[in-house]
Design a protein around this motif. Sequence first.
Motif, PDB file in Angstrom:
ATOM      1  N   SER A 125      50.852  43.685  45.005  1.00  0.00           N
ATOM      2  CA  SER A 125      50.680  42.601  45.960  1.00  0.00           C
ATOM      3  C   SER A 125      49.227  42.531  46.426  1.00  0.00           C
ATOM      4  O   SER A 125      48.506  43.543  46.428  1.00  0.00           O
ATOM      5  N   LEU A 126      48.801  41.323  46.825  1.00  0.00           N
ATOM      6  CA  LEU A 126      47.435  41.082  47.259  1.00  0.00           C
ATOM      7  C   LEU A 126      47.422  40.531  48.677  1.00  0.00           C
ATOM      8  O   LEU A 126      48.304  39.755  49.063  1.00  0.00           O
ATOM      9  N   ILE A 127      46.431  40.923  49.432  1.00  0.00           N
ATOM     10  CA  ILE A 127      46.130  40.311  50.721  1.00  0.00           C
ATOM     11  C   ILE A 127      44.720  39.747  50.607  1.00  0.00           C
ATOM     12  O   ILE A 127      43.744  40.495  50.515  1.00  0.00           O
ATOM     13  N   ILE A 128      44.624  38.396  50.578  1.00  0.00           N
ATOM     14  CA  ILE A 128      43.356  37.719  50.331  1.00  0.00           C
ATOM     15  C   ILE A 128      42.797  37.213  51.650  1.00  0.00           C
ATOM     16  O   ILE A 128      43.479  36.499  52.394  1.00  0.00           O
ATOM     17  N   THR A 129      41.558  37.588  51.929  1.00  0.00           N
ATOM     18  CA  THR A 129      40.903  37.185  53.170  1.00  0.00           C
ATOM     19  C   THR A 129      39.816  36.169  52.863  1.00  0.00           C
ATOM     20  O   THR A 129      38.872  36.457  52.106  1.00  0.00           O
ATOM     21  N   VAL A 171      41.131  35.133  37.948  1.00  0.00           N
ATOM     22  CA  VAL A 171      40.179  35.668  38.933  1.00  0.00           C
ATOM     23  C   VAL A 171      40.817  36.813  39.709  1.00  0.00           C
ATOM     24  O   VAL A 171      40.235  37.898  39.855  1.00  0.00           O
ATOM     25  N   PHE A 172      42.028  36.604  40.183  1.00  0.00           N
ATOM     26  CA  PHE A 172      42.671  37.633  41.001  1.00  0.00           C
ATOM     27  C   PHE A 172      43.299  38.731  40.137  1.00  0.00           C
ATOM     28  O   PHE A 172      43.483  39.859  40.606  1.00  0.00           O
ATOM     29  N   TYR A 173      43.591  38.418  38.882  1.00  0.00           N
ATOM     30  CA  TYR A 173      44.027  39.467  37.961  1.00  0.00           C
ATOM     31  C   TYR A 173      42.913  40.488  37.763  1.00  0.00           C
ATOM     32  O   TYR A 173      43.133  41.707  37.837  1.00  0.00           O
ATOM     33  N   TYR A 174      41.680  39.978  37.520  1.00  0.00           N
ATOM     34  CA  TYR A 174      40.557  40.896  37.332  1.00  0.00           C
ATOM     35  C   TYR A 174      40.184  41.599  38.638  1.00  0.00           C
ATOM     36  O   TYR A 174      39.672  42.726  38.621  1.00  0.00           O
ATOM     37  N   ALA A 175      40.445  40.938  39.776  1.00  0.00           N
ATOM     38  CA  ALA A 175      40.200  41.594  41.061  1.00  0.00           C
ATOM     39  C   ALA A 175      41.133  42.787  41.239  1.00  0.00           C
ATOM     40  O   ALA A 175      40.699  43.878  41.654  1.00  0.00           O
TER      41      ALA A 175
END
Length: 648
Positions: free
Chosen positions: A54-58, A159-163
């Motif tokens: 899971s991701l928390i994007i700010t 983008v968020f996969y690589y993040a």
Amino acid sequence: MKPGKAVRVCVVGDSQVGKTSLITAAATESFPDNPPPVLPATRLNADATPEGVSLIITDTSSRPEDKPALEVACLNSDVIILVYDTGNARSLKRITEVWVPELQRLGVKVPLLLVGCKSDLRPQDQNMQQVVVPVLAKCKEIESCLDCSAKNLIFVSEVFYYAVKAVVHPVAPLFDVHANNGAGALRPLCIKALHRIFAMCDTDKDGVLNDTELNDFQVQCFSAPLQPEELAGVKKVVAQKMPQGVSNNGLTLPGFLFLHALFIERGRLETTWAVLRKFGYNNELQLSDDTLGVISFQRAPDQVVELTREGVDFLEQRFAHFDRDGDGRLSPSEQDDMFACAPSRPWEGPEHGGLLVEGGVGAGGPGGLTRRGFLSLWAFTTAVDPRKTLEHCLLLGYRGDPAALFCISRTRRAERKSDAPGRAVFQVLVMGGEESGKSSLLRAVVGQGDLPSRAAAGPASGSGRGRQAAARATQSPQGITAVLQTPSSDREGGAEPGATLILRELLQRTAAEAGDALPCVLLAAKDDLGMSPEVESACADACAELAMPMPLAVSLSGGDATRLPQQLLSVLRSPEGAIPLTPSLKAARRYNQMLRRAAIYSAGGMLGALALYGLFRMQRPQVSQQGDSPPARPPARPPLGIRVVPHS
């Protein structure tokens, strides 16, 4: 990264570069027509990411008044996405001039991704590579870069996969992308870790992973064997790129390292990380807390952690294995080979500063580290930092139960009440005045009496004077190690009657502060120089006052000092006769004697009272019969007779 933990992603960049639209497109899979200035924290569930995290994007604002919130978001993030507008060259320039320097100022150490938004607006005569190469050359902190279009939903999820991948499978600890003129190379810690894994999988120790060993490795790491054609394909690829990587139809260490470098270059970092984590490594390429936390080393202040017989046997096997020339010593190069898989030697910490052992430490020894010196070092390290010993035993290839390597001694009180063998590591404080021979004594104890001081100190010592020594008793079946330490400062005094007075006061104070339970031994160092009658008389007076034997004579120029650990061992096993009779101990003994006398008198009084009470109980029935007996009962009257008179 711990399982179940969310990855915190912070998106930064100039105003109007597309930060908010990028986040919205990733969360809703649609392009926002009227995005707000700044989004609240956005969460993407684990099922929405390929890695299952899971991701928390700010989202952040670039306004000056919002700078405090921006700094907090950057410092709390796991990865930062630097966003620029592909149609605005000024926004890309500010990445190198403003944003990366600002992150450096904050001390941010997380992965950085460079993302060009609005790729649909990039000029036709311009491609991403020619634009970002100068940026990557200037900002080596940036790990990767890519373009995306939130409007057309192109490469948004990537983008968020690589993040996530930069956090879960980071490239920085494994690979230096700027080494070898940009060709890249494995980092030293990664090489050490893979070296250890190779050595552990090379079960026959022939320096080559054969097909059986490769299959066992594959099953251990990925729970599936390699097919024969897959094995042949792997070796073929390695042989083509690195001929020395294959030998005797097996994979050599250079080939094993090349294979993982190839995985990383092709973006398959998850393969190398799966191998590393299977063998207990964390993201810093150190053995993880889960691996080292299998043993609790909690103990009382008067207990010490020691190596068991199995632990000593394992280390002796390692010593014999790396003693290539069989001379009974580990030369500096042999020590380098031993710890080729470890980040450092276990005795390079500050706690080992100035430590002397038989044969010295590393290059400090006259001819290499002896077996006794080697075991003394490990005994010392285990006593001061058992976790470090555990870590290095695992790095040296130990594969059994780690708990079998260690034991914790009993408390001092329990040891003195038992006849069973006690602890195997003793700490000895060496005190004396300046020029009294303390440093020379420490060197002589470990057989370095003929060395200059600067050669005897350990590599971590900043000075040439050794302040501690670890020596193994020569005739101890349990492997007793004495750790001798000198305090940082002593009162001055030499081999003079006045110095004897000073040492007597120092001895009394030290013994009293230790609760009058610390055994002490007086040493007459430099015995080869002789003792003057004045000093001998002063020593006799001091020993008589303290109820201690005369000093033990030790010649530092001969071999007397090497027998000192064995002599100290006999004192430590029977410490009662070596405890100084200090004023406080005399007072304590008088007090105890007074208590014993009071207890004896109290017990005598109680026994007398009990005796009197018993006599009283015995005499009471007799007194009652003589004076207080009740009157005798009158005899019973005969029954009344009834006479029958006949009628006349």
